[in-house]
Design an enzyme around this catalytic site. Structure first.
Site, PDB file in Angstrom:
ATOM      1  N   SER A  97      64.148 188.025  80.362  1.00 36.24           N
ATOM      2  CA  SER A  97      63.660 188.427  79.032  1.00 36.24           C
ATOM      3  C   SER A  97      62.820 189.702  79.109  1.00 36.24           C
ATOM      4  O   SER A  97      62.874 190.545  78.219  1.00 36.24           O
ATOM      5  CB  SER A  97      62.861 187.298  78.378  1.00 36.24           C
ATOM      6  OG  SER A  97      61.614 187.125  79.014  1.00 36.24           O
ATOM      7  N   ASN A  98      62.066 189.860  80.204  1.00 34.04           N
ATOM      8  CA  ASN A  98      61.305 191.113  80.375  1.00 34.04           C
ATOM      9  C   ASN A  98      62.251 192.286  80.608  1.00 34.04           C
ATOM     10  O   ASN A  98      62.010 193.395  80.117  1.00 34.04           O
ATOM     11  CB  ASN A  98      60.318 190.983  81.526  1.00 34.04           C
ATOM     12  CG  ASN A  98      59.023 190.331  81.100  1.00 34.04           C
ATOM     13  OD1 ASN A  98      58.227 190.928  80.395  1.00 34.04           O
ATOM     14  ND2 ASN A  98      58.824 189.099  81.496  1.00 34.04           N
ATOM     15  N   ARG A 152      64.310 187.718 105.926  1.00 36.62           N
ATOM     16  CA  ARG A 152      63.948 188.541 104.771  1.00 36.62           C
ATOM     17  C   ARG A 152      64.424 189.979 104.955  1.00 36.62           C
ATOM     18  O   ARG A 152      64.950 190.581 104.011  1.00 36.62           O
ATOM     19  CB  ARG A 152      62.430 188.538 104.562  1.00 36.62           C
ATOM     20  CG  ARG A 152      61.892 187.234 104.046  1.00 36.62           C
ATOM     21  CD  ARG A 152      60.400 187.348 103.678  1.00 36.62           C
ATOM     22  NE  ARG A 152      59.877 186.060 103.274  1.00 36.62           N
ATOM     23  CZ  ARG A 152      60.062 185.527 102.065  1.00 36.62           C
ATOM     24  NH1 ARG A 152      60.790 186.189 101.163  1.00 36.62           N
ATOM     25  NH2 ARG A 152      59.577 184.339 101.765  1.00 36.62           N
ATOM     26  N   MET A 173      61.683 186.606  91.899  1.00 36.75           N
ATOM     27  CA  MET A 173      60.913 185.548  92.534  1.00 36.75           C
ATOM     28  C   MET A 173      61.025 185.547  94.054  1.00 36.75           C
ATOM     29  O   MET A 173      60.832 184.524  94.697  1.00 36.75           O
ATOM     30  CB  MET A 173      61.340 184.178  91.979  1.00 36.75           C
ATOM     31  CG  MET A 173      61.208 184.038  90.481  1.00 36.75           C
ATOM     32  SD  MET A 173      59.576 184.525  89.876  1.00 36.75           S
ATOM     33  CE  MET A 173      58.660 183.039  90.168  1.00 36.75           C
ATOM     34  N   ARG A 174      61.359 186.686  94.664  1.00 35.09           N
ATOM     35  CA  ARG A 174      61.394 186.751  96.115  1.00 35.09           C
ATOM     36  C   ARG A 174      60.232 187.600  96.618  1.00 35.09           C
ATOM     37  O   ARG A 174      59.928 188.637  96.039  1.00 35.09           O
ATOM     38  CB  ARG A 174      62.722 187.368  96.608  1.00 35.09           C
ATOM     39  CG  ARG A 174      63.965 186.650  96.127  1.00 35.09           C
ATOM     40  CD  ARG A 174      64.025 185.239  96.543  1.00 35.09           C
ATOM     41  NE  ARG A 174      64.067 185.075  97.983  1.00 35.09           N
ATOM     42  CZ  ARG A 174      63.869 183.905  98.590  1.00 35.09           C
ATOM     43  NH1 ARG A 174      63.574 182.839  97.879  1.00 35.09           N
ATOM     44  NH2 ARG A 174      63.952 183.804  99.890  1.00 35.09           N
ATOM     45  N   HIS A 196      52.965 190.057  85.998  1.00 33.44           N
ATOM     46  CA  HIS A 196      52.491 188.750  86.461  1.00 33.44           C
ATOM     47  C   HIS A 196      51.822 188.042  85.279  1.00 33.44           C
ATOM     48  O   HIS A 196      51.003 188.653  84.580  1.00 33.44           O
ATOM     49  CB  HIS A 196      51.494 188.941  87.616  1.00 33.44           C
ATOM     50  CG  HIS A 196      50.946 187.669  88.144  1.00 33.44           C
ATOM     51  ND1 HIS A 196      51.668 186.824  88.964  1.00 33.44           N
ATOM     52  CD2 HIS A 196      49.741 187.077  87.975  1.00 33.44           C
ATOM     53  CE1 HIS A 196      50.927 185.766  89.274  1.00 33.44           C
ATOM     54  NE2 HIS A 196      49.761 185.895  88.675  1.00 33.44           N
ATOM     55  N   LEU A 230      50.475 190.037  97.842  1.00 34.47           N
ATOM     56  CA  LEU A 230      51.065 189.442  96.637  1.00 34.47           C
ATOM     57  C   LEU A 230      50.142 189.591  95.435  1.00 34.47           C
ATOM     58  O   LEU A 230      48.950 189.255  95.488  1.00 34.47           O
ATOM     59  CB  LEU A 230      51.342 187.952  96.879  1.00 34.47           C
ATOM     60  CG  LEU A 230      51.998 187.203  95.709  1.00 34.47           C
ATOM     61  CD1 LEU A 230      53.447 187.628  95.538  1.00 34.47           C
ATOM     62  CD2 LEU A 230      51.889 185.692  95.901  1.00 34.47           C
ATOM     63  N   ASP A 231      50.682 190.132  94.342  1.00 34.11           N
ATOM     64  CA  ASP A 231      49.969 190.174  93.044  1.00 34.11           C
ATOM     65  C   ASP A 231      48.590 190.806  93.169  1.00 34.11           C
ATOM     66  O   ASP A 231      47.618 190.327  92.574  1.00 34.11           O
ATOM     67  CB  ASP A 231      49.830 188.749  92.480  1.00 34.11           C
ATOM     68  CG  ASP A 231      51.181 188.085  92.259  1.00 34.11           C
ATOM     69  OD1 ASP A 231      51.232 186.843  92.346  1.00 34.11           O
ATOM     70  OD2 ASP A 231      52.166 188.804  92.032  1.00 34.11           O
TER      71      ASP A 231
HETATM   72  C1  GRF Z   1      57.626 185.439  83.130  1.00 38.65           C
HETATM   73  O1  GRF Z   1      56.563 184.519  82.966  1.00 38.65           O
HETATM   74  C2  GRF Z   1      57.103 186.609  83.937  1.00 38.65           C
HETATM   75  O2  GRF Z   1      55.720 186.804  83.777  1.00 38.65           O
HETATM   76  C3  GRF Z   1      57.366 186.206  85.341  1.00 38.65           C
HETATM   77  O3  GRF Z   1      58.620 185.546  85.295  1.00 38.65           O
HETATM   78  C4  GRF Z   1      58.703 184.812  84.044  1.00 38.65           C
HETATM   79  C5  GRF Z   1      60.088 184.901  83.485  1.00 38.65           C
HETATM   80  O4  GRF Z   1      60.345 186.235  83.159  1.00 38.65           O
HETATM   81  N1  GRF Z   1      57.362 187.356  86.170  1.00 38.65           N
HETATM   82  P1  GRF Z   1      61.774 186.712  82.555  1.00 38.65           P
HETATM   83  O5  GRF Z   1      61.996 185.960  81.255  1.00 38.65           O
HETATM   84  O6  GRF Z   1      62.841 186.345  83.575  1.00 38.65           O
HETATM   85  O7  GRF Z   1      61.591 188.182  82.354  1.00 38.65           O
END
Ligand code: GRF
Length: 195
Positions: A13-14, A65, A90-91, A109, A144-145
């Site tokens: 979605s982002n 990795r 998410m990696r 984040h 991280l972050d």
């Molecule tokens: C969101 O909460 C974002 O902050 C995190 O992953 C989640 C899903 O994001 N990084 P998206 O809908 O896949 O962009």
């Protein structure tokens, strides 16, 4: 025109918000949407938006990795990006990979960093009884972050909030914040954006 590659793992979605923002006089365009999961729903959304996609499944690489990243670099470098946007990616990335894109790799984040790096940010904010929550766009560094903050958006935590209702309120702000930060960074302006 700056070239932007967006890395996703899920719904994206982002990524959609970022791609839709790069029009008209915006100084950047999306040149690739890349995922570590060939089944990521965001890949179809990117194709519908007319953006080139690629996927490198991380699972066959197991704990290797560096091997996964070497494979990821093939389509990534072929797109010759100026800026990378991690968006629900998410990696964990190795320091070598991060160094290659130092200063031009962004991440969003879902917390007000430096609070709550890592996972389950909304549950942690609720458990702490925080009155506010939000999201942060930062430069990606080896830790991280933890990189320099490029933008933040704040939302109230409301009575009766669940993890889901808070996450939805924050996600709506992510979709405003990330495009605003990307536009400013693509124009060469590193002043942070606060919404
Ligand atoms: C969101 O909460 C974002 O902050 C995190 O992953 C989640 C899903 O994001 N990084 P998206 O809908 O896949 O962009």
């Amino acid at each position: 025109m700056r070239r932007v590659a967006i890395l996703i793992s899920g719904g994206g979605s982002n990524m959609v918000a970022l791609v839709k923002s790069m029009t008209g006089d915006h100084p950047a365009r999306a040149v690739l949407v890349l995922s570590n999961d060939p089944g990521a729903a965001g890949l179809a959304k990117a194709r519908d938006l007319g953006v080139a996609t690629a996927a490198v499944d991380h699972r066959p690489f197991g704990a290797d990795r560096a091997g996964f990243e070497a494979a990821l670099l093939v389509p990534l470098l072929a797109a010759a990006p100026d800026i990378l946007c991690l968006a629900g990616f998410m990696r964990m990335l190795t320091p070598d990979f991060v160094d290659r894109f130092r200063g031009r790799m962004l991440n969003i984040h879902p917390s007000l960093l430096p609070k709550y790096p890592g996972l389950h940010t909304h549950a942690r904010a609720l458990a702490a009884g925080d009155a506010e929550a939000g999201c942060t766009v930062h430069e990606v560094t080896a830790e991280l972050d933890a990189g320099p903050i490029l933008g933040q958006a704040r939302v109230p935590v409301l009575p009766g909030d669940s993890e889901a209702t808070l996450a939805a309120r924050v996600l709506a702000q992510e979709h405003r914040l990330y495009p605003a930060v990307l536009r400013r960074v693509a124009a060469g302006d590193r002043r942070p954006v606060f919404l």
